[in-house]
Structure formats: C-alpha cells, structure tokens
Design an enzyme around this catalytic site. Sequence first.
Site: not given
Ligand code: 9YW
Length: 423
Positions: A167, A396
């Site tokens: 992100d 995480e």
């Molecule tokens: C967010 C769920 C997700 C991952 C992404 C990670 C984070 C979600 O969490 O994003 O709202 O920022 O960056 O890779 O799929 O684990």
Amino acid sequence: MTASATSDIIARAVEVLRENDQGAYTIPTKGLYPFQWNWDSCLTALGLAHYDEARAWTEMETLFAHQWPDGMVPHIVFHVWNDGYFPGPEVWRTGRATATSGITQPAVAGFAARRLFDRANDKKLAAERARALLPKIDAWHRWFYENRDPKREGLVAIIHPWESGRDNSIDWDDAFERVPTEGVEPYTRRDTLHADPAHRPTREQYDRYIWLVQHFRGLAWDNARLHDASPFQVVDPGFNAILIRAAADLADLAETLGETEIATANRARAQKGLAAMEQLWSEAHGQYLCLDRITGELIGSASVGGILPAFAAIPRPRAAAIAATVERLAGKVRYVVPSHDPGDPRFDAKRYWRGPVWLVVNYMISDGLAAAGHGKVAQRITQSSLDLIRESGFAEYYDPLTSEPLGGGRFTWTAAMVIEFLR
Ligand code: 9YW
C-alpha cells in the site's frame, strides 16, 4: 528445530487459521480486516490444505464466485456488513450483488491452484476443483493484459497503490504527487483504531487513496476506461512477476488437465511478460525497479517489489544478482527481507510497507530463489521468517531490526506461510 518444536508452531498456526475461518472464506485478522482479501485468501489456501484440502479449494472458489463479468477479481469481498473497516462498500459503490471493492490485487491464484493440485493427496477431488477454477483464473489473466496493458507490451500497470498489496511503499511517493486531494469527501479512518498510527500510512496518503476511489467510481468502474483515466499508472515488477509465475503455473496445470487452449494462452503470456521484464532491470541496484507509465521513467526506489521477481523464471544472472542483493541486505538488518533498502534515507523500520518484513513476500522470494539454485539465501530467508514467529508471534509485519511485531495480530496469511516454511 526439533520435531516437537516444529509441530508446536504448526499447531499454533492452525489455531490462528481456525480462529479467522468464517466457513467458506478466511478473514486476514479480527478487527482490522473483517472481510475477504484476494491474495490473502489464495495464499491462505496453502495453509488450509495442510489439514483440510476440500476447505482450501473452497477458499479460492468463494473468492472467484465474486469475479466481475469482465474477468477482474476484486481485492476485497465484503461478505457480511461490518463498520470496522474504511473504506467500506458505501465508499466503493461498485453495484455488485455482494459488495466488492473495484480494484484488484496480485494474481497469486494461478500459482496457488497449481501448488494445491501438485500436493493434493486427494487427486480426484483436486482435479475436479482445479478444472472448475481454471477458466476463471484464465479469464482474470486475460483481463489484466486487456485492461492494464493497452499497448500490448507484456507488462501490466496498477492504477491504485492498494492493487500492489504494498500500500504505502516508497515506490509510489513521486507518482502519488500527481494524485490530487481536492474534493475528497470527509471520512473517518478505522485502521488507526486497531493499529498504531505510526505504523500505518499517513493521512495524506489516505486522501489520495480515496481520491482515486472516488475518481474511478465517477467512471462507473468501467475497466475499459480506468487505466487511461488514472493519474497513477505504475508498472510494478513484483506484481508483474507474480502474474507471470501464475500464468506459467496455470499453463502447467492446464496441460496436466488436458486444457490445451488455456495452457497455450498462459504460456504465451508468461513468455512475453518475462521478455518485457528486462526493461525494468537496474544493474546499479542489483534488482528490478518500478516504471512510472505516465512519465516513462524508471523509479529509483529499492523496494522488495524489485526483489520479488525472483518468484518468476527470470534469467539466471538476474536471479543470482537478486540473491546477492538479499545477502547484502542481510548485512544491514537482523531479519530479511526488509520491504525497503535500509540504506535509503526514506526507509522506516516500522511503517507498513516502507521497511518492515512481511512473511508472504519472504515466502515467494525464497521459493523462487530455491528453484533457481540459491538454496543458501533461500534458507536464510526461511530462517529469518521462523525466528520472527518464535520471537514475536503471528503478526501482520515485523521490524527488520528488532523483530517487534507490528500491525494486526493473530494474522492469517502469516500463519499460513509459517506452515509452508515448515513443510
Ligand atoms: C488496507 C489484508 C491486506 C493485504 C495488503 C496489505 C493490507 C489493507 O492488508 O491492506 O486496508 O490497507 O497491504 O497487502 O492484502 O491483509
């Protein structure tokens, strides 16, 4: 590690998966992420298969049941209403029967399906379930090249940083400057209620994330228009390498199941993609770099996105250089692989994708490096991953200098990857 220590960690990982299991899909963690995420689910399926092969296939089938008619597989499926996450369905407004987001995520499904199939004890069940998934995954791959590679160059662009799965990576900083913040509707973040704000993206980044969502919503989520209309178009080497690996794996799986057309199409996608990846190579960095498709320039940012291509069948000298880069990074941090090079002043050991270690990324890099004959470096990555779990539990993400657990706890895909590392 002793056999009993190994089985104890696996038992604890299975506990995490069971806790987050909603029956037909698994949430990444309670509180912070109460829905189904695309690449989380596909990687989680590998962990589920350890104790329930049928349930593993279901995880992916549930995701693909929400594939869009054009072939896109959304990054979030909002199965059950929950106000604990922002932006929820009321912001995306994609008009799907079951609400989904309107963007996608790294295409690990083809890889996961093949791995599930290859390892299956119940081959009859696996063949049946894989055969049904094949055309859906193939349609997603086709969607990528039709909608995100308008000049048919062999490389796809992401149009929102969330698509990369990384992100707030430093990779996006400069390109993100072009995304305005005017007109963003007032909102309240939820992530910072569940996790330390100092370990999450900034307010300004969220404004831009939401501006893009509103912009795409204003274009009725019409994928034929979104790419060209986006002020953010970045070719991410990690994202492309995952798609290339998935296409190659899907081709192998399709061949095994006698689906020749799907095999041929995906083999061609993988070959074209691999050749095009050469444009992203930086000898000076010893890794691949992102390309800003709007300016046509490579982005001088040494993130793990440029190391991830080890996951695909890149040329041998490239894999060797990446192995050397990981070894170099191992001299700067206690736990590899940091999501950004600590030598860069923008590195931040605790802030999400700007430095911390993520086990999913470690898994893919070590898998690729082992296959390319760099077993020692792959082993180093596995060792770091297991050390992090032992010291800090199923977080995480982790600080690569101290092993501090960061973000959400009791995290599904982290647990799934641990099971994979210990297989
Ligand atoms: C967010 C769920 C997700 C991952 C992404 C990670 C984070 C979600 O969490 O994003 O709202 O920022 O960056 O890779 O799929 O684990």
